[in-house]
Enzyme design. Structure first.
Site, short mmCIF file in Angstrom:
data_model
loop_
_atom_site.label_atom_id
_atom_site.label_comp_id
_atom_site.label_asym_id
_atom_site.label_seq_id
_atom_site.Cartn_x
_atom_site.Cartn_y
_atom_site.Cartn_z
N ASP A 184 -31.86 -44.08 44.90
CA ASP A 184 -31.24 -45.10 45.67
C ASP A 184 -32.06 -45.70 46.72
OD1 ASP A 184 -32.07 -42.53 47.06
OD2 ASP A 184 -31.10 -43.46 49.19
N ASP A 205 -33.48 -38.96 41.43
CA ASP A 205 -33.84 -38.99 42.79
C ASP A 205 -32.93 -37.80 43.16
OD1 ASP A 205 -35.22 -39.38 45.31
OD2 ASP A 205 -33.63 -40.55 45.80
N ASP A 250 -32.39 -36.74 47.50
CA ASP A 250 -31.87 -37.07 48.77
C ASP A 250 -31.33 -38.95 48.57
OD1 ASP A 250 -32.68 -35.08 50.74
OD2 ASP A 250 -34.56 -35.70 49.95
#
Length: 238
Positions: A181, A23, A25
């Site tokens: 995250d 991922d 961000d």
């Protein structure tokens, strides 16, 4: 979009047999401050209270459109199409503002590549800011493919986003791990039958319905964790 240049490959093993999908961000980069600046300009113009960093962080994970709509809903104001366009234009004018790499990202990506991992990015962020960030922070060339939210029909948590990422990189036949995250990353991996590592340094949180294969507390923990999930086969250096 494809990434890694010929020069970036020179010191890496070439007979790779596993893939690490990241991922963006909250995983590779901390970008919330720059996104918050743009949305807070919009909120102030609407006479609404700005978001604090923690509030903005909690709304990330589903792309910029969803973020802007959730931010306005949290302040009880309506977001028009024109305002959404202006928010995008404001943020896209310089997505590097307020954006930085998490500690040890370049060194860890380099180590993973040397250990035979093919590297990819699968993000719900749109392609223009994602590419600008990866280039601006000098990590674009580590990645074989970058698959963004506005270049696929279905974004994470739909497994099709991960499948398309692997397809574009020519990696469908290789075992892969998703690192992210947010619950959408873990959910996409789970639906794809793929292992996942939750990035504990990021913005999101896990959900009981979607358990990651492992949790990392820092970026530099990843090589050991990934090795435990998909051990290397013997390979020779080019």
């Amino acid at each position: 979009m494809t990434g890694r240049s010929t020069d970036a490959n020179k010191a890496f093993t070439l007979d790779t047999d596993r893939v690490a999908v990241f991922d963006l961000d909250g995983t590779l980069v901390d970008s919330v401050d720059g996104i918050a600046v743009a949305i807070n300009r919009l909120l102030r113009a609407k006479k609404a209270l700005p978001l604090q960093r923690e509030e903005a962080s909690a709304l990330l994970g589903h792309g910029l459109d969803a973020f802007a709509k959730a931010a306005c809903e949290s302040r009880g104001v309506t977001l028009t199409d024109d305002e959404l366009w202006r928010f995008h234009h404001d943020y896209l004018s310089n997505p590097l503002i307020g954006t930085k790499l998490y500690p040890r990202v370049p060194a860890t990506l380099s180590l993973l590549a040397q250990k035979g991992w093919r590297l990819a990015v699968c993000t719900n962020k749109s392609e223009a800011p994602a590419i600008a960030i990866l280039n601006g922070l000098a990590i674009f060339d580590y990645f074989d493919v970058i698959c963004c939210g506005d270049t696929v029909e279905q974004q994470k948590p739909h497994p099709g986003h991960l499948s398309e990422t692997l397809q574009r990189g020519g990696f469908r036949h290789l075992p892969a791990v998703m690192i992210g995250d947010h619950a959408v990353d873990v959910a996409a991996a789970s639906a794809s039958g793929m292992a996942s590592v939750f990035a504990g340094w990021g913005y999101g949180h896990t959900e009981p319905a979607f358990r990651p294969s492992a949790v990392a507390s820092s970026f530099e923990d990843l090589p050991g964790i990934l090795e435990s999930l998909i051990p290397a086969r013997s390979r020779s250096l080019a």
